[in-house]
Design a protein around this motif. Sequence first.
Motif, PDB file in Angstrom:
ATOM      1  N   MET A 182      33.067  68.049  13.837  1.00  0.00           N
ATOM      2  CA  MET A 182      34.093  67.759  14.902  1.00  0.00           C
ATOM      3  C   MET A 182      33.983  69.042  15.904  1.00  0.00           C
ATOM      4  N   ALA A 183      34.063  68.867  17.024  1.00  0.00           N
ATOM      5  CA  ALA A 183      34.123  70.002  17.971  1.00  0.00           C
ATOM      6  C   ALA A 183      35.341  70.341  18.203  1.00  0.00           C
ATOM      7  N   ILE A 184      35.218  72.016  18.451  1.00  0.00           N
ATOM      8  CA  ILE A 184      36.646  72.716  18.474  1.00  0.00           C
ATOM      9  C   ILE A 184      37.170  72.317  19.825  1.00  0.00           C
ATOM     10  N   ILE A 185      38.352  71.965  20.085  1.00  0.00           N
ATOM     11  CA  ILE A 185      39.168  71.485  21.241  1.00  0.00           C
ATOM     12  C   ILE A 185      40.024  72.837  21.524  1.00  0.00           C
ATOM     13  N   ASP A 186      39.890  73.119  22.814  1.00  0.00           N
ATOM     14  CA  ASP A 186      40.722  74.387  23.430  1.00  0.00           C
ATOM     15  C   ASP A 186      41.398  73.620  24.657  1.00  0.00           C
ATOM     16  N   ASN A 187      42.267  73.285  24.692  1.00  0.00           N
ATOM     17  CA  ASN A 187      42.893  72.927  26.065  1.00  0.00           C
ATOM     18  C   ASN A 187      43.981  73.719  26.598  1.00  0.00           C
ATOM     19  N   PHE A 188      43.917  74.933  26.243  1.00  0.00           N
ATOM     20  CA  PHE A 188      45.120  76.034  26.703  1.00  0.00           C
ATOM     21  C   PHE A 188      44.804  76.997  27.240  1.00  0.00           C
ATOM     22  N   SER A 189      43.520  77.548  27.142  1.00  0.00           N
ATOM     23  CA  SER A 189      43.175  78.690  27.566  1.00  0.00           C
ATOM     24  C   SER A 189      43.277  79.052  29.140  1.00  0.00           C
ATOM     25  N   GLY A 190      42.988  77.880  29.676  1.00  0.00           N
ATOM     26  CA  GLY A 190      42.953  77.945  31.222  1.00  0.00           C
ATOM     27  C   GLY A 190      44.371  78.187  31.834  1.00  0.00           C
ATOM     28  N   HIS A 191      45.336  77.838  31.045  1.00  0.00           N
ATOM     29  CA  HIS A 191      46.877  77.945  31.448  1.00  0.00           C
ATOM     30  C   HIS A 191      47.737  78.786  30.369  1.00  0.00           C
ATOM     31  N   ALA A 192      46.968  80.029  30.095  1.00  0.00           N
ATOM     32  CA  ALA A 192      47.732  80.829  29.152  1.00  0.00           C
ATOM     33  C   ALA A 192      49.167  81.362  29.430  1.00  0.00           C
ATOM     34  N   ASP A 193      48.894  81.877  30.900  1.00  0.00           N
ATOM     35  CA  ASP A 193      50.085  82.367  31.482  1.00  0.00           C
ATOM     36  C   ASP A 193      51.357  81.333  31.552  1.00  0.00           C
ATOM     37  N   LEU A 194      51.101  80.252  32.049  1.00  0.00           N
ATOM     38  CA  LEU A 194      52.235  79.205  31.922  1.00  0.00           C
ATOM     39  C   LEU A 194      52.622  78.877  30.410  1.00  0.00           C
ATOM     40  N   TYR A 195      51.600  78.838  29.356  1.00  0.00           N
ATOM     41  CA  TYR A 195      52.188  78.681  28.060  1.00  0.00           C
ATOM     42  C   TYR A 195      52.948  79.602  27.704  1.00  0.00           C
ATOM     43  N   ALA A 196      52.725  80.836  27.786  1.00  0.00           N
ATOM     44  CA  ALA A 196      53.622  81.925  27.265  1.00  0.00           C
ATOM     45  C   ALA A 196      54.788  82.142  27.865  1.00  0.00           C
ATOM     46  N   GLN A 197      55.061  81.602  29.325  1.00  0.00           N
ATOM     47  CA  GLN A 197      56.222  81.625  29.861  1.00  0.00           C
ATOM     48  C   GLN A 197      57.185  80.549  29.634  1.00  0.00           C
ATOM     49  N   TYR A 198      56.515  79.279  29.364  1.00  0.00           N
ATOM     50  CA  TYR A 198      57.534  77.958  29.252  1.00  0.00           C
ATOM     51  C   TYR A 198      57.345  77.242  28.071  1.00  0.00           C
ATOM     52  N   ARG A 199      56.601  77.479  27.052  1.00  0.00           N
ATOM     53  CA  ARG A 199      56.612  76.854  25.869  1.00  0.00           C
ATOM     54  C   ARG A 199      57.851  77.108  24.999  1.00  0.00           C
ATOM     55  N   ILE A 200      58.384  75.977  24.427  1.00  0.00           N
ATOM     56  CA  ILE A 200      59.427  76.240  23.581  1.00  0.00           C
ATOM     57  C   ILE A 200      59.320  76.986  22.428  1.00  0.00           C
ATOM     58  N   ASP A 201      60.469  77.767  21.694  1.00  0.00           N
ATOM     59  CA  ASP A 201      60.219  78.206  20.413  1.00  0.00           C
ATOM     60  C   ASP A 201      60.964  77.529  19.502  1.00  0.00           C
ATOM     61  N   TYR A 202      61.276  77.630  18.264  1.00  0.00           N
ATOM     62  CA  TYR A 202      61.628  77.046  17.484  1.00  0.00           C
ATOM     63  C   TYR A 202      62.954  77.182  16.479  1.00  0.00           C
ATOM     64  N   PRO A 203      63.853  76.539  15.971  1.00  0.00           N
ATOM     65  CA  PRO A 203      65.259  76.619  15.708  1.00  0.00           C
ATOM     66  C   PRO A 203      65.274  77.667  14.218  1.00  0.00           C
ATOM     67  N   PRO A 204      66.371  78.205  14.320  1.00  0.00           N
ATOM     68  CA  PRO A 204      66.323  79.509  13.247  1.00  0.00           C
ATOM     69  C   PRO A 204      66.242  78.518  11.794  1.00  0.00           C
ATOM     70  N   GLU A 205      66.886  77.447  11.794  1.00  0.00           N
ATOM     71  CA  GLU A 205      67.192  76.635  10.721  1.00  0.00           C
ATOM     72  C   GLU A 205      65.870  76.413  10.007  1.00  0.00           C
ATOM     73  N   LEU A 206      64.932  76.047  11.000  1.00  0.00           N
ATOM     74  CA  LEU A 206      63.449  75.939  10.547  1.00  0.00           C
ATOM     75  C   LEU A 206      62.845  77.018   9.594  1.00  0.00           C
ATOM     76  N   TYR A 207      63.108  78.194  10.164  1.00  0.00           N
ATOM     77  CA  TYR A 207      62.529  79.038   9.313  1.00  0.00           C
ATOM     78  C   TYR A 207      63.269  79.613   8.165  1.00  0.00           C
ATOM     79  N   ASP A 208      64.386  79.252   8.180  1.00  0.00           N
ATOM     80  CA  ASP A 208      65.616  79.369   6.951  1.00  0.00           C
ATOM     81  C   ASP A 208      64.824  78.253   5.841  1.00  0.00           C
ATOM     82  N   PHE A 209      64.579  77.229   6.250  1.00  0.00           N
ATOM     83  CA  PHE A 209      64.178  76.049   5.336  1.00  0.00           C
ATOM     84  C   PHE A 209      62.775  76.809   4.798  1.00  0.00           C
ATOM     85  N   LEU A 210      61.885  77.262   5.610  1.00  0.00           N
ATOM     86  CA  LEU A 210      60.848  77.936   5.082  1.00  0.00           C
ATOM     87  C   LEU A 210      60.753  78.884   4.253  1.00  0.00           C
ATOM     88  N   LEU A 211      61.766  79.848   4.570  1.00  0.00           N
ATOM     89  CA  LEU A 211      61.929  81.046   3.397  1.00  0.00           C
ATOM     90  C   LEU A 211      62.397  80.574   2.221  1.00  0.00           C
TER      91      LEU A 211
END
Length: 245
Positions: free
Chosen positions: A1-30
């Motif tokens: 299977m070929a490696i898929i990279d769909n995000f390098s070309g807009h890394a700036d946008l990705y860093a600024q506007y992608r969401i993060d995840y709730p503390p409850e998720l990390y509490d569960f993992l811990l």
Amino acid sequence: MAIIDNFSGHADLYAQYRIDYPPELYDFLLSITGNRQKAWDCATGNGQVASALSAHFDTVDATDISAQQLEKAVQKPNITYTVCAAEQTPFADRSFDIITVAQALHWFDTDAFHREVRRVAKPGAVLAEWGYGSVQIDPVIDPVFYHFYEVIIGPYWDENRKHVDDRYARISFPFDEVVHQDFTIWRSWDLNRFLNYLRTWSSVQKYIRQHGNDPVLWMADQLKTVWGAGERQIRFPVFLRAGRL
């Protein structure tokens, strides 16, 4: 299977506007992770999960196939970033207490990735894979959003995107003590912030490359009157599955 990279070309946008995840998720993992020496965040993107893990683990290794993404990643003294594929890493056998993959598993050769997980995980380590589905805002805006998602942008999604829509149900998870959890991300965004989030989608970037114009402008035109001048509450449903090795 070929490696898929769909995000390098807009890394700036990705860093600024992608969401993060709730503390409850990390509490569960811990709560399900015993030792907290070493974590691996796979397909880390801009390092948001690695940054959260770094507050709880001695060291975090974070990997991505995109050097451009890692250039924008959060820097912490106990995080080491490495450019490599999910399916083949430079890590030693039995290295990690937890391995995480956020909103990326559907781009992998999952059988090969899971073999690599078995190699680098310590006995009893946790593997956590999660993603988030389509936004929900209100009964007026949601139909416009889904028309954009399914009709205008629908043909430009990679086939792999369907795995997110069905919450990874068709991707095998051959591990023990499997648990499933749901979480909710709430964000208060104005229209501009929401539109820029849409521009982080791989499908939107593919549309722009093929047609030379921005399909998000259609959404801007449709929503400019119904959204209003202020912020809207936006809901992202998060699905997680975790297992033990």
